[in-house]
Scaffold this motif. Structure first.
Motif, PDB file in Angstrom:
ATOM      1  N   VAL A 129      52.455  47.100  38.381  1.00  0.00           N
ATOM      2  CA  VAL A 129      52.023  48.415  39.386  1.00  0.00           C
ATOM      3  C   VAL A 129      50.762  48.121  39.723  1.00  0.00           C
ATOM      4  CG1 VAL A 129      51.387  50.778  39.202  1.00  0.00           C
ATOM      5  CG2 VAL A 129      53.464  49.724  37.735  1.00  0.00           C
ATOM      6  N   ASN A 130      50.558  47.949  41.188  1.00  0.00           N
ATOM      7  CA  ASN A 130      49.471  48.008  41.835  1.00  0.00           C
ATOM      8  C   ASN A 130      48.558  49.135  42.078  1.00  0.00           C
ATOM      9  OD1 ASN A 130      47.180  47.531  43.650  1.00  0.00           O
ATOM     10  ND2 ASN A 130      48.520  46.518  45.156  1.00  0.00           N
ATOM     11  N   SER A 131      47.507  49.386  41.024  1.00  0.00           N
ATOM     12  CA  SER A 131      46.941  50.500  40.902  1.00  0.00           C
ATOM     13  C   SER A 131      45.341  50.131  41.037  1.00  0.00           C
ATOM     14  CB  SER A 131      46.911  51.634  39.879  1.00  0.00           C
ATOM     15  OG  SER A 131      46.647  50.809  38.382  1.00  0.00           O
ATOM     16  N   ALA A 132      45.073  49.416  41.993  1.00  0.00           N
ATOM     17  CA  ALA A 132      43.878  48.684  42.030  1.00  0.00           C
ATOM     18  C   ALA A 132      42.586  49.315  43.023  1.00  0.00           C
ATOM     19  CB  ALA A 132      44.003  47.221  42.478  1.00  0.00           C
ATOM     20  N   GLY A 133      43.103  50.755  43.444  1.00  0.00           N
ATOM     21  CA  GLY A 133      42.238  51.353  44.245  1.00  0.00           C
ATOM     22  C   GLY A 133      41.642  50.779  45.553  1.00  0.00           C
ATOM     23  N   MET A 134      40.352  50.525  45.586  1.00  0.00           N
ATOM     24  CA  MET A 134      40.194  50.065  47.070  1.00  0.00           C
ATOM     25  C   MET A 134      40.279  48.392  46.986  1.00  0.00           C
ATOM     26  SD  MET A 134      36.011  50.491  46.543  1.00  0.00           S
ATOM     27  CE  MET A 134      35.064  50.145  44.884  1.00  0.00           C
ATOM     28  N   TRP A 135      40.609  47.685  45.617  1.00  0.00           N
ATOM     29  CA  TRP A 135      41.222  46.657  45.601  1.00  0.00           C
ATOM     30  C   TRP A 135      42.529  46.355  46.111  1.00  0.00           C
ATOM     31  CZ3 TRP A 135      37.569  48.414  42.432  1.00  0.00           C
ATOM     32  CH2 TRP A 135      36.057  47.822  42.565  1.00  0.00           C
ATOM     33  N   GLY A 136      43.353  47.429  46.430  1.00  0.00           N
ATOM     34  CA  GLY A 136      44.629  47.727  46.512  1.00  0.00           C
ATOM     35  C   GLY A 136      45.287  46.662  47.590  1.00  0.00           C
ATOM     36  N   HIS A 137      44.339  46.726  48.426  1.00  0.00           N
ATOM     37  CA  HIS A 137      45.072  45.831  49.630  1.00  0.00           C
ATOM     38  C   HIS A 137      45.228  44.359  49.202  1.00  0.00           C
ATOM     39  CE1 HIS A 137      45.407  44.748  54.003  1.00  0.00           C
ATOM     40  NE2 HIS A 137      44.507  43.821  53.903  1.00  0.00           N
ATOM     41  N   GLU A 138      43.981  43.820  48.601  1.00  0.00           N
ATOM     42  CA  GLU A 138      43.857  42.478  48.107  1.00  0.00           C
ATOM     43  C   GLU A 138      44.688  42.040  47.081  1.00  0.00           C
ATOM     44  OE1 GLU A 138      40.617  39.980  45.398  1.00  0.00           O
ATOM     45  OE2 GLU A 138      40.148  41.724  46.413  1.00  0.00           O
ATOM     46  N   VAL A 139      45.117  42.995  46.165  1.00  0.00           N
ATOM     47  CA  VAL A 139      46.041  42.657  45.050  1.00  0.00           C
ATOM     48  C   VAL A 139      47.601  42.700  45.733  1.00  0.00           C
ATOM     49  CG1 VAL A 139      47.113  43.600  42.870  1.00  0.00           C
ATOM     50  CG2 VAL A 139      44.603  43.529  43.188  1.00  0.00           C
ATOM     51  N   GLY A 140      47.677  43.655  46.637  1.00  0.00           N
ATOM     52  CA  GLY A 140      48.857  43.677  47.416  1.00  0.00           C
ATOM     53  C   GLY A 140      49.186  42.316  48.092  1.00  0.00           C
TER      54      GLY A 140
END
Length: 814
Positions: free
Chosen positions: A207-218
């Protein structure tokens, strides 16, 4: 630090409030081997500095359901976990400073009633009684929601985390995900670094719940998560003597919100021109960080606030805060299974409403993960609505300038985004602009919504009453009803399904019968296992082993992903060919005459009956015509290879001059389709609307031996319908309908409009909505008095299950 396992059922990346909520809800459902990895400390990205406003009312019924659930959850978390959440129901007041904003908030109040939210419209004087500190000069009205509240964002997240741990989740802080390993469409493992110690966790899903890092983790996981961080400002005053608990106050016309907290006042802003942050990436050491102050940027908000709340003039500023929050291109958060992968889930991009949404969003995603299907319609936030290009960093930077401010902007009907425009253009784009097209944007596509007259300014002038294009759309509408009109449909998705199993696959994935001759068009739905509608499409058999699936522009990716996920062992290839052809819809009683004037082909009922396609010559080029309609008139959709689009447009436009043909836009198409009772996917029909209750049983071939949703269709047929989609027409021609207005049956609110618009041929506003009817016949259901609540006033409406316009569909088949 906890010892990390070598394998987990799910790895949740990111320990803000939403990541903690997902972990909490999964473990509540009995999931084991749940691991949450947080790069620094829990809440250290955005959650810790959120304002903590917790409102119930959202823009749709299901989003409101999730927000209400969040409130109920936060109210019980403290007793469950022992962590104080600071949650209290203090109520909220939103005030209007203009008549336009008054109409907006009063319409929202009607919507709240339809959604089961307690709400009260109040006068300026009543606002003053509930909020004595407010200067009500210029206030036109207010809306009071007594059960809204506020809470401590960090402690809410920590309470969810503790609850997750109590139920068996492993939460590791200071553990950064450094790599995501995948094979094909599945993630296999996650590599981590914990203060220099490294390791790998194999997993069934992430689950990508990385907030403002979500784009990078995606990007690491091979999925597109469009969001961008912006600076978000607020101030907190010194303690104010005698200040006691107050409702949350919103003054959107001044871009401001106010919250009393421990005898201090917090003033926050959603300014029109936001400041995107971290274009070159978020610093690697970011943790509980504040951004540099920018008092000049905040000063206009503060000046207005001091006038609105005079006590602020005497209060010292204790804290000037600037912190980053992430925003998505459309101000809706991202939730669900990423379309590019089969085991990557997303919960990110909460646009400053993370606290009020996290409880419900975590619940909904967990149920989806556990059951394999959405628990109810989540189309507003489903990550599959995002188009691939929307991950472009320059696009996100430009769009995020606007989206933060749109939270408090006037939410006028048909309001268009102004930033990051002109990216996807149809082959007819310049031809349409030259002739007065006023463009709107959908899924990045520039689409002609209406056409300005020669001396008219070709731009929107927004209002809640009749807007400046009302008469233009009426003229376009009547041209299609009485003569001939042409509009651009090129943005609609086009997906080829081909291979030796093409027919068998289509018969499995869709509700219709696709064992039809080449050239036959089938209107159909893709159903889920509950009989809900996942897609509303037309399917044309182009060749023996090739079908063309035509979808709404906004759902092309979602519909293609649905087919791909159900492909199984069928030998088919599924390809997006949207950009390969332009489409001009030629519609109206004289459409046959116009096409015969530019083509030697035969458009008669014998050669080209309704629901069939044929290859034609047109001008000096080639095209394929589909005899179908979304406006309820005789007409054809003309599919043209992109390289010939300019020529075909000019050919039709030149010939059309002799017929008095009008160029038309999407607003015309929408008003015509509502008169005809045609459903709109995402409004009138969704994944939780049963195909029979939507009145689309005619499109389902129930005698097929096996297709997705068959059992649910047969069960509903035997058990009977619980609700029906009904068409409404106001008896007063003046009020306007948009959608979400309450439906009143015999004096009681029983539902809300899923669509609303103006029927220019009918001469009144029209709409659709579901009405409960368990155990009733159609006659019994309609034998009632119906009204629609328009801004607090109940307007009498005619109701019927058949279309108000051409109920027997005689006009489309002449």
């Amino acid at each position: 630090m906890p010892s990390l396992p070598s394998h987990a059922r799910v790895v949740i990346i990111g320990g803000g409030v939403i990541g903690c909520s997902v972990a909490y809800h999964l473990t509540k459902m009995g999931w084991k081997d749940v691991v949450l990895l947080e790069r620094k400390q829990l809440t250290s990205g955005t959650t810790w500095h959120a304002a903590g406003l917790i409102a119930q009312l959202r823009a749709s019924a299901n989003m409101t359901k999730l927000a209400k659930y969040s409130q109920e959850l936060y109210g019980s978390l403290e007793a469950e976990t022992g962590v104080a959440t600071g949650f209290k129901r203090c109520g909220s007041i939103t005030v209007a400073l203009t008549d336009e904003r008054k109409e907006e908030i009063f319409r929202q109040a009607g919507m709240a009633r339809a959604f089961g939210v307690d709400v009260e419209e109040i006068s300026p004087e009543e606002v003053k009684m509930r909020y004595e500190h407010l200067n009500i000069d210029g206030v036109t009205a207010g809306v009071y929601l007594p059960k809204d509240g506020q809470g401590d964002p960090a402690n809410i997240a920590l309470a969810l985390a503790k609850g997750a741990r109590q139920n068996g989740a492993l939460i590791a802080e200071r553990t950064k995900v450094t790599r995501i390993n995948k094979t094909g469409r599945r993630v296999q493992s996650v590599e981590w670094d914990q203060d220099g110690e490294t390791g790998t966790i194999t997993c069934d899903m992430i689950v990508n719940s990385a907030g403002m890092w979500g784009h990078e983790v995606g990007r690491m996981a091979g999925v597109n998560v469009p969001l961008h961080a912006c600076e978000h400002f607020y101030i907190v005053t010194e303690a104010i003597h005698g200040l006691t608990q107050l409702p949350v106050l919103r003054v959107p016309d001044e871009c401001a919100y106010y919250k009393e907290d421990a005898g201090k006042m917090l003033l926050g802003a959603f300014e029109p021109n936001a400041k995107p942050w971290a274009m070159d990436g978020i610093p690697t050491d970011f943790e509980f960080d504040q951004l540099p102050e920018d008092f000049d940027h905040f000063e206009p908000i503060l000046e207005a606030a001091v006038e609105r709340l005079p006590m602020l003039a005497e209060a010292g500023i204790h804290t000037f805060f600037n912190g980053p929050e992430s925003f998505t291109p459309d101000d809706a958060y991202h939730l669900g299974l990423a379309p590019e992968m089969d085991n990557v889930w997303v919960a990110a991009g909460f646009n400053s409403i993370g606290i009020q949404s996290a409880g419900g969003a975590g619940m909904a995603l967990s149920q989806w993960m556990d059951g394999g299907e959405k628990p109810f319609d989540l189309g507003d936030v489903d990550i599959s609505r995002m188009q691939p290009f929307q991950g472009n960093k320059t696009y996100l930077f430009e769009r995020s300038r606007e989206t933060l401010g749109l939270l408090y902007a006037d939410h006028f009907p048909f309001r268009q985004k102004e930033t990051a425009r002109g990216i996807r253009r149809t082959p007819f784009h310049e031809h349409l602009l030259e002739r007065g097209a006023v463009m709107g944007e959908l899924a990045g596509w520039e689409r002609a919504n209406w056409f300005a007259r020669e001396a008219q300014k070709a731009e929107y002038e927004y209002s809640w009453s009749r807007q400046n294009f009302f008469d233009n759309v009426r003229e376009e509408h009547m041209a299609v009803r009485q003569n001939v009109g042409m509009y651009d449909m090129s943005s609609f998705g086009k997906i080829r399904v081909e291979g030796r199993d093409a027919m068998a696959f289509m018969n499995y994935v869709g509700g219709g019968d696709y064992d039809v001759p080449v050239g036959k068009i089938v209107y159909t739905q893709f159903l889920n296992n509950q009989g809900g509608i996942e897609a509303d499409v037309t399917v044309t058999r182009i060749e023996e082993e090739c079908y063309l699936v035509v979808t709404p522009a906004a759902t092309r990716l979602a519909d293609q992903t649905w087919m791909r996920r159900h492909k199984g062992d069928f030998n088919v290839v599924i390809t997006d060919v949207t950009a390969g052809e332009g489409i001009l819809a030629v519609m109206g009683p004289r459409s046959r005459e116009l096409l015969q004037a530019v083509s030697p082909n035969d458009f008669s009922n014998d050669m080209n009956p309704f629901g069939t396609a044929q290859e034609i010559e047109i001008g000096m080029g080639l095209a394929r015509v589909h005899r179908v309609t979304y406006v309820g008139e005789l007409g054809w959709e003309v599919y043209v290879p992109s390289d010939m689009c300019g020529h075909v447009f000019e050919t039709l436009a030149t010939a059309g001059f002799d017929f008095g043909m009008r160029l038309c836009g999407m607003h015309m198409m929408d008003s015509c389709r509502m008169e005809k009772g045609f459903r709109h996917f995402g409004h009138d029909i969704t994944s939780e609307d049963h195909v029979l209750e939507a009145g689309l049983g005619f499109a389902v071939k129930r005698d097929k031996p096996s297709f997705i949703g068959r059992d649910a269709v047969l069960r509903k047929r035997d058990e009977g319908l619980e609700k029906r989609l009904v068409q409404f027409k106001l008896t007063d021609p003046e009020p306007l309908l948009y959608h979400n207005e309450p439906i009143v049956r015999d004096g009681k609110v029983v539902g809300y409009l899923t669509s609303g618009g103006y029927g220019h041929h009918l001469g009144a506003a029209i709409g659709m909505g579901y009405v409960p009817c368990k155990g009733e016949s159609i006659a019994e259901m309609l034998d009632s008095t119906y009204e629609i609540d328009v801004m607090g006033t109940r307007v009498k409406a005619e109701a019927q299950t058949k279309p108000f316009y051409d109920p027997k569909s005689e006009r489309v088949k002449v």
